[in-house]
Design a protein around this motif. Structure first.
Motif, mmCIF file in Angstrom:
data_model
loop_
_atom_site.group_PDB
_atom_site.id
_atom_site.type_symbol
_atom_site.label_atom_id
_atom_site.label_comp_id
_atom_site.label_asym_id
_atom_site.label_seq_id
_atom_site.Cartn_x
_atom_site.Cartn_y
_atom_site.Cartn_z
ATOM 1 N N PRO A 1 4.943 3.800 -3.535
ATOM 2 C CA PRO A 1 4.284 3.496 -4.817
ATOM 3 C C PRO A 1 4.283 2.003 -5.132
ATOM 4 O O PRO A 1 3.334 1.483 -5.722
ATOM 5 C CB PRO A 1 5.139 4.282 -5.837
ATOM 6 C CG PRO A 1 5.827 5.334 -5.039
ATOM 7 C CD PRO A 1 6.081 4.704 -3.697
ATOM 8 N N LEU A 2 5.348 1.308 -4.722
ATOM 9 C CA LEU A 2 5.419 -0.138 -4.972
ATOM 10 C C LEU A 2 4.371 -0.879 -4.165
ATOM 11 O O LEU A 2 3.651 -1.736 -4.692
ATOM 12 C CB LEU A 2 6.819 -0.644 -4.610
ATOM 13 C CG LEU A 2 7.053 -2.155 -4.728
ATOM 14 C CD1 LEU A 2 6.948 -2.597 -6.180
ATOM 15 C CD2 LEU A 2 8.409 -2.527 -4.154
ATOM 16 N N PHE A 3 4.254 -0.555 -2.869
ATOM 17 C CA PHE A 3 3.321 -1.259 -1.999
ATOM 18 C C PHE A 3 1.868 -0.894 -2.285
ATOM 19 O O PHE A 3 0.958 -1.567 -1.805
ATOM 20 C CB PHE A 3 3.640 -0.982 -0.535
ATOM 21 C CG PHE A 3 4.888 -1.683 -0.056
ATOM 22 C CD1 PHE A 3 5.491 -2.663 -0.816
ATOM 23 C CD2 PHE A 3 5.453 -1.365 1.163
ATOM 24 C CE1 PHE A 3 6.631 -3.307 -0.387
ATOM 25 C CE2 PHE A 3 6.590 -2.010 1.618
ATOM 26 C CZ PHE A 3 7.189 -2.985 0.834
ATOM 27 N N ALA A 4 1.653 0.182 -3.025
ATOM 28 C CA ALA A 4 0.282 0.540 -3.413
ATOM 29 C C ALA A 4 -0.185 -0.272 -4.613
ATOM 30 O O ALA A 4 -1.344 -0.173 -5.009
ATOM 31 C CB ALA A 4 0.203 2.032 -3.733
ATOM 32 N N ARG A 5 0.711 -1.089 -5.165
ATOM 33 C CA ARG A 5 0.364 -1.922 -6.326
ATOM 34 C C ARG A 5 0.084 -3.358 -5.870
ATOM 35 O O ARG A 5 0.944 -4.003 -5.265
ATOM 36 C CB ARG A 5 1.509 -1.923 -7.329
ATOM 37 C CG ARG A 5 1.803 -0.562 -7.930
ATOM 38 C CD ARG A 5 3.135 -0.540 -8.636
ATOM 39 N NE ARG A 5 3.274 -1.632 -9.593
ATOM 40 C CZ ARG A 5 4.423 -1.968 -10.168
ATOM 41 N NH1 ARG A 5 5.532 -1.332 -9.855
ATOM 42 N NH2 ARG A 5 4.463 -2.964 -11.026
ATOM 43 N N PRO A 6 -1.122 -3.866 -6.130
ATOM 44 C CA PRO A 6 -1.432 -5.251 -5.726
ATOM 45 C C PRO A 6 -0.457 -6.272 -6.280
ATOM 46 O O PRO A 6 -0.172 -7.275 -5.633
ATOM 47 C CB PRO A 6 -2.842 -5.469 -6.293
ATOM 48 C CG PRO A 6 -3.424 -4.090 -6.377
ATOM 49 C CD PRO A 6 -2.275 -3.192 -6.736
ATOM 50 N N GLY A 7 0.091 -6.013 -7.475
ATOM 51 C CA GLY A 7 1.023 -6.972 -8.067
ATOM 52 C C GLY A 7 2.261 -7.191 -7.215
ATOM 53 O O GLY A 7 2.797 -8.301 -7.160
ATOM 54 N N ALA A 8 2.718 -6.125 -6.532
ATOM 55 C CA ALA A 8 3.892 -6.263 -5.666
ATOM 56 C C ALA A 8 3.591 -7.186 -4.500
ATOM 57 O O ALA A 8 4.434 -7.995 -4.088
ATOM 58 C CB ALA A 8 4.329 -4.890 -5.156
ATOM 59 N N TRP A 9 2.395 -7.071 -3.936
ATOM 60 C CA TRP A 9 2.010 -7.930 -2.819
ATOM 61 C C TRP A 9 1.772 -9.361 -3.270
ATOM 62 O O TRP A 9 1.948 -10.296 -2.495
ATOM 63 C CB TRP A 9 0.777 -7.367 -2.112
ATOM 64 C CG TRP A 9 1.146 -6.156 -1.324
ATOM 65 C CD1 TRP A 9 1.033 -4.859 -1.704
ATOM 66 C CD2 TRP A 9 1.748 -6.140 -0.023
ATOM 67 N NE1 TRP A 9 1.520 -4.038 -0.719
ATOM 68 C CE2 TRP A 9 1.961 -4.780 0.321
ATOM 69 C CE3 TRP A 9 2.118 -7.130 0.877
ATOM 70 C CZ2 TRP A 9 2.522 -4.401 1.529
ATOM 71 C CZ3 TRP A 9 2.681 -6.752 2.085
ATOM 72 C CH2 TRP A 9 2.883 -5.411 2.401
ATOM 73 N N ARG A 10 1.390 -9.533 -4.533
ATOM 74 C CA ARG A 10 1.249 -10.897 -5.043
ATOM 75 C C ARG A 10 2.610 -11.590 -5.031
ATOM 76 O O ARG A 10 2.734 -12.732 -4.574
ATOM 77 C CB ARG A 10 0.672 -10.873 -6.465
ATOM 78 C CG ARG A 10 0.655 -12.254 -7.126
ATOM 79 C CD ARG A 10 0.025 -12.241 -8.497
ATOM 80 N NE ARG A 10 -1.426 -12.159 -8.421
ATOM 81 C CZ ARG A 10 -2.149 -11.152 -8.847
ATOM 82 N NH1 ARG A 10 -1.558 -10.103 -9.390
ATOM 83 N NH2 ARG A 10 -3.458 -11.156 -8.747
#
Length: 209
Positions: free
Chosen positions: A174-183
């Motif tokens: 769920p974390l890696f599916a969020r663009p903000g985490a990759w930012r």
């Protein structure tokens, strides 16, 4: 020289290169979510990275030992690449993507899963550019006695990443599916790579002085 410094250099460099959206990471995440052959896949990925890194450091190290002038050239080239990679990561942070694992499809046998992850690993041309050439050249340019700790740090970074991705898939997906985490991740990767580039340049300048 303390072995801790080259160990951290290897760890940071390897982790910065391996943490990216790609087929191998997506497959490890998929298998982690399905809980299929996770241990075998994680072990394969970590050992493959360690073998490629060690081969790069040993092969390039042997050549550099006979041609010290190449150390400067490779260090400058490595610093340029790391600087470019760091800036690219900072640019990606402006338009982050997502890592989503496809969890459908039929179950894989252990042999089938290993064959697939082997293809994702060894048929990717970037693995040879990043792991063998770049990490190998930076490791080979380390001072005498520091190459072992560098390889150990780089190998540990790979192991830590794949263990977290495979066995922590249900928490990380769920974390890696969020663009903000990759930012955030790309911002950290960019900062680490630029710091490593600066370190290489400082070593070249201190050697030339």
């Amino acid at each position: 020289m303390s072995p801790f410094a080259p160990f951290l250099t290897g760890f940071g460099l390897s982790l910065g290169l391996i943490v990216a959206i790609g087929a191998q990471n997506a497959f490890v995440l998929r298998q982690g979510l399905r809980r299929e052959h996770v241990g075998a896949i994680v072990a394969f990925c970590a050992l493959a990275d360690l073998a490629l890194i060690a081969a790069g450091v040993a092969g390039l190290g042997a050549g550099l030992g006979r041609a010290p002038a190449l150390v400067t050239g490779l260090s400058l080239g490595g610093a340029a690449f790391l600087g470019w990679y760091g800036l690219s990561a900072l640019r990606r942070a402006l338009h982050p993507a997502r890592l989503v694992a496809e969890t459908g499809g039929e179950a894989l046998t252990r042999a089938g899963a290993l064959a697939r992850v082997a293809a994702f690993t060894f048929l990717n041309p970037h693995v040879y550019l990043d792991t063998v050439l770049l990490v190998g050249s930076v490791g080979a340019a380390q001072p005498l006695g520091a190459q072992g700790p560098f390889v150990a740090g780089a190998g540990l970074a790979s192991l830590v990443w794949f263990v977290a991705l495979g066995f922590g898939a249900r928490l990380l997906a769920p974390l890696f599916a969020r663009p903000g985490a990759w930012r955030v991740l790309d911002l950290l990767v960019g900062a680490v790579m630029i710091l490593l580039a600066g370190g290489l340049l400082a070593r070249v300048l201190s050697t030339a002085a």
